[in-house]
Motif scaffolding. Structure first.
Motif, PDB file in Angstrom:
ATOM      1  N   VAL A   1      -6.290  28.428 -11.462  1.00  0.00           N
ATOM      2  CA  VAL A   1      -6.283  28.061 -12.878  1.00  0.00           C
ATOM      3  C   VAL A   1      -6.193  29.345 -13.692  1.00  0.00           C
ATOM      4  O   VAL A   1      -6.963  30.284 -13.472  1.00  0.00           O
ATOM      5  N   LEU A   2      -5.242  29.381 -14.608  1.00  0.00           N
ATOM      6  CA  LEU A   2      -5.109  30.501 -15.536  1.00  0.00           C
ATOM      7  C   LEU A   2      -5.472  30.010 -16.930  1.00  0.00           C
ATOM      8  O   LEU A   2      -4.936  28.994 -17.397  1.00  0.00           O
ATOM      9  N   GLU A   3      -6.373  30.713 -17.573  1.00  0.00           N
ATOM     10  CA  GLU A   3      -6.741  30.375 -18.948  1.00  0.00           C
ATOM     11  C   GLU A   3      -5.800  31.134 -19.875  1.00  0.00           C
ATOM     12  O   GLU A   3      -5.995  32.308 -20.168  1.00  0.00           O
ATOM     13  N   VAL A   4      -4.771  30.428 -20.327  1.00  0.00           N
ATOM     14  CA  VAL A   4      -3.708  31.064 -21.111  1.00  0.00           C
ATOM     15  C   VAL A   4      -3.836  30.826 -22.611  1.00  0.00           C
ATOM     16  O   VAL A   4      -3.063  31.377 -23.388  1.00  0.00           O
ATOM     17  N   GLY A   5      -4.794  30.010 -23.017  1.00  0.00           N
ATOM     18  CA  GLY A   5      -4.954  29.679 -24.435  1.00  0.00           C
ATOM     19  C   GLY A   5      -4.990  30.881 -25.361  1.00  0.00           C
ATOM     20  O   GLY A   5      -4.247  30.928 -26.350  1.00  0.00           O
ATOM     21  N   PRO A   6      -5.836  31.889 -25.069  1.00  0.00           N
ATOM     22  CA  PRO A   6      -5.889  33.045 -25.961  1.00  0.00           C
ATOM     23  C   PRO A   6      -4.585  33.848 -26.005  1.00  0.00           C
ATOM     24  O   PRO A   6      -4.315  34.547 -26.974  1.00  0.00           O
TER      25      PRO A   6
ATOM     26  N   ALA B   1       3.563  22.984 -10.162  1.00  0.00           N
ATOM     27  CA  ALA B   1       3.512  22.765  -8.718  1.00  0.00           C
ATOM     28  C   ALA B   1       4.803  23.297  -8.096  1.00  0.00           C
ATOM     29  O   ALA B   1       5.900  22.994  -8.581  1.00  0.00           O
ATOM     30  N   PHE B   2       4.655  24.074  -7.041  1.00  0.00           N
ATOM     31  CA  PHE B   2       5.795  24.720  -6.397  1.00  0.00           C
ATOM     32  C   PHE B   2       5.709  24.603  -4.878  1.00  0.00           C
ATOM     33  O   PHE B   2       4.617  24.548  -4.328  1.00  0.00           O
ATOM     34  N   THR B   3       6.866  24.669  -4.239  1.00  0.00           N
ATOM     35  CA  THR B   3       6.847  25.041  -2.835  1.00  0.00           C
ATOM     36  C   THR B   3       6.545  26.540  -2.826  1.00  0.00           C
ATOM     37  O   THR B   3       6.750  27.233  -3.841  1.00  0.00           O
ATOM     38  N   ALA B   4       6.057  27.043  -1.711  1.00  0.00           N
ATOM     39  CA  ALA B   4       5.674  28.463  -1.653  1.00  0.00           C
ATOM     40  C   ALA B   4       6.837  29.385  -2.010  1.00  0.00           C
ATOM     41  O   ALA B   4       6.657  30.381  -2.721  1.00  0.00           O
ATOM     42  N   VAL B   5       8.032  29.040  -1.566  1.00  0.00           N
ATOM     43  CA  VAL B   5       9.211  29.865  -1.851  1.00  0.00           C
ATOM     44  C   VAL B   5       9.491  29.902  -3.349  1.00  0.00           C
ATOM     45  O   VAL B   5       9.706  30.978  -3.925  1.00  0.00           O
ATOM     46  N   GLN B   6       9.486  28.760  -3.996  1.00  0.00           N
ATOM     47  CA  GLN B   6       9.774  28.711  -5.430  1.00  0.00           C
ATOM     48  C   GLN B   6       8.685  29.389  -6.258  1.00  0.00           C
ATOM     49  O   GLN B   6       8.969  29.987  -7.293  1.00  0.00           O
ATOM     50  N   ARG B   7       7.445  29.328  -5.805  1.00  0.00           N
ATOM     51  CA  ARG B   7       6.371  29.996  -6.548  1.00  0.00           C
ATOM     52  C   ARG B   7       6.626  31.497  -6.618  1.00  0.00           C
ATOM     53  O   ARG B   7       6.398  32.125  -7.649  1.00  0.00           O
ATOM     54  N   GLU B   8       7.096  32.053  -5.535  1.00  0.00           N
ATOM     55  CA  GLU B   8       7.435  33.481  -5.532  1.00  0.00           C
ATOM     56  C   GLU B   8       8.582  33.774  -6.491  1.00  0.00           C
ATOM     57  O   GLU B   8       8.573  34.779  -7.194  1.00  0.00           O
ATOM     58  N   VAL B   9       9.573  32.898  -6.527  1.00  0.00           N
ATOM     59  CA  VAL B   9      10.729  33.093  -7.402  1.00  0.00           C
ATOM     60  C   VAL B   9      10.298  33.128  -8.870  1.00  0.00           C
ATOM     61  O   VAL B   9      10.694  34.013  -9.631  1.00  0.00           O
ATOM     62  N   TYR B  10       9.474  32.163  -9.275  1.00  0.00           N
ATOM     63  CA  TYR B  10       9.081  32.058 -10.684  1.00  0.00           C
ATOM     64  C   TYR B  10       8.025  33.068 -11.091  1.00  0.00           C
ATOM     65  O   TYR B  10       8.003  33.508 -12.236  1.00  0.00           O
ATOM     66  N   GLY B  11       7.128  33.422 -10.208  1.00  0.00           N
ATOM     67  CA  GLY B  11       6.161  34.487 -10.468  1.00  0.00           C
ATOM     68  C   GLY B  11       5.310  34.312 -11.714  1.00  0.00           C
ATOM     69  O   GLY B  11       5.074  35.281 -12.441  1.00  0.00           O
TER      70      GLY B  11
ATOM     71  N   GLU C   1       2.181  33.985 -12.090  1.00  0.00           N
ATOM     72  CA  GLU C   1       0.966  34.806 -12.079  1.00  0.00           C
ATOM     73  C   GLU C   1       1.256  36.240 -12.515  1.00  0.00           C
ATOM     74  O   GLU C   1       0.423  36.871 -13.158  1.00  0.00           O
ATOM     75  N   ARG C   2       2.440  36.718 -12.203  1.00  0.00           N
ATOM     76  CA  ARG C   2       2.821  38.056 -12.686  1.00  0.00           C
ATOM     77  C   ARG C   2       3.057  38.027 -14.196  1.00  0.00           C
ATOM     78  O   ARG C   2       2.646  38.934 -14.916  1.00  0.00           O
ATOM     79  N   LEU C   3       3.704  36.963 -14.676  1.00  0.00           N
ATOM     80  CA  LEU C   3       3.979  36.853 -16.109  1.00  0.00           C
ATOM     81  C   LEU C   3       2.702  36.752 -16.935  1.00  0.00           C
ATOM     82  O   LEU C   3       2.636  37.267 -18.051  1.00  0.00           O
ATOM     83  N   TRP C   4       1.706  36.063 -16.393  1.00  0.00           N
ATOM     84  CA  TRP C   4       0.457  35.810 -17.108  1.00  0.00           C
ATOM     85  C   TRP C   4      -0.698  36.568 -16.462  1.00  0.00           C
ATOM     86  O   TRP C   4      -1.819  36.076 -16.383  1.00  0.00           O
ATOM     87  N   SER C   5      -0.442  37.789 -16.045  1.00  0.00           N
ATOM     88  CA  SER C   5      -1.463  38.578 -15.337  1.00  0.00           C
ATOM     89  C   SER C   5      -2.666  38.917 -16.220  1.00  0.00           C
ATOM     90  O   SER C   5      -3.731  39.233 -15.697  1.00  0.00           O
ATOM     91  N   ASP C   6      -2.527  38.838 -17.532  1.00  0.00           N
ATOM     92  CA  ASP C   6      -3.652  39.116 -18.439  1.00  0.00           C
ATOM     93  C   ASP C   6      -4.577  37.914 -18.614  1.00  0.00           C
ATOM     94  O   ASP C   6      -5.647  38.038 -19.208  1.00  0.00           O
ATOM     95  N   ALA C   7      -4.189  36.759 -18.115  1.00  0.00           N
ATOM     96  CA  ALA C   7      -4.998  35.544 -18.277  1.00  0.00           C
ATOM     97  C   ALA C   7      -6.205  35.579 -17.347  1.00  0.00           C
ATOM     98  O   ALA C   7      -6.147  36.135 -16.249  1.00  0.00           O
TER      99      ALA C   7
END
Length: 123
Positions: free
Chosen positions: A27-32, A93-103, A105-111
């Motif tokens: 879970v990423l808290e992205v609200g702020p 929700a992703f397959t493991a391969v697609q999760r890596e493609v979209y990344g 967690e990298r985009l929202w690393s400050d959350a």
């Protein structure tokens, strides 16, 4: 709806997908940071069949437990990703391969990040 209620709904979704063998549930808290939604629930599955089962279980549990239905849905099991938009939270929700493609967690690393395996056990 207050943040605690929304978080409870997100955790219902997390428990549901975990019960269907989803992995790396976060879970990423992205609200702020984002302002248009409060949380992202991210999960991975091994294949399209598991992806479909996990998403269907999350929808079922959120509907029966909280009376919530997604206001939007995109993607498909065959594409390897599905997004359910509940307004105040979004399930990615992703397959493991697609999760890596979209990344996401990298985009929202400050959350603020919550590993759901720990949080589900604490409920």
């Amino acid at each position: 709806m207050d943040l605690a209620q929304i978080r409870q709904q997100v955790m219902t979704g997390a428990s549901a997908v975990s019960a269907k063998k989803a992995t790396d549930v976060v879970v990423l808290e992205v609200g702020p940071l984002l302002g248009i939604t409060d949380f992202f629930l991210l999960l991975s599955t091994a294949n399209a069949r598991q992806l479909k089962a996990a998403v269907e279980e999350a929808e079922h549990q959120l509907r029966t437990t909280h009376g919530r239905r997604p206001i939007g849905r995109e993607g498909s099991p065959e594409a390897g990703w599905i997004v359910l938009d509940y307004g105040d939270f979004v399930i990615h929700a992703f397959t493991a391969v697609q999760r890596e493609v979209y990344g996401l967690e990298r985009l929202w690393s400050d959350a603020v990040r919550t590993e759901v395996d720990e949080a589900v056990e604490a409920r």
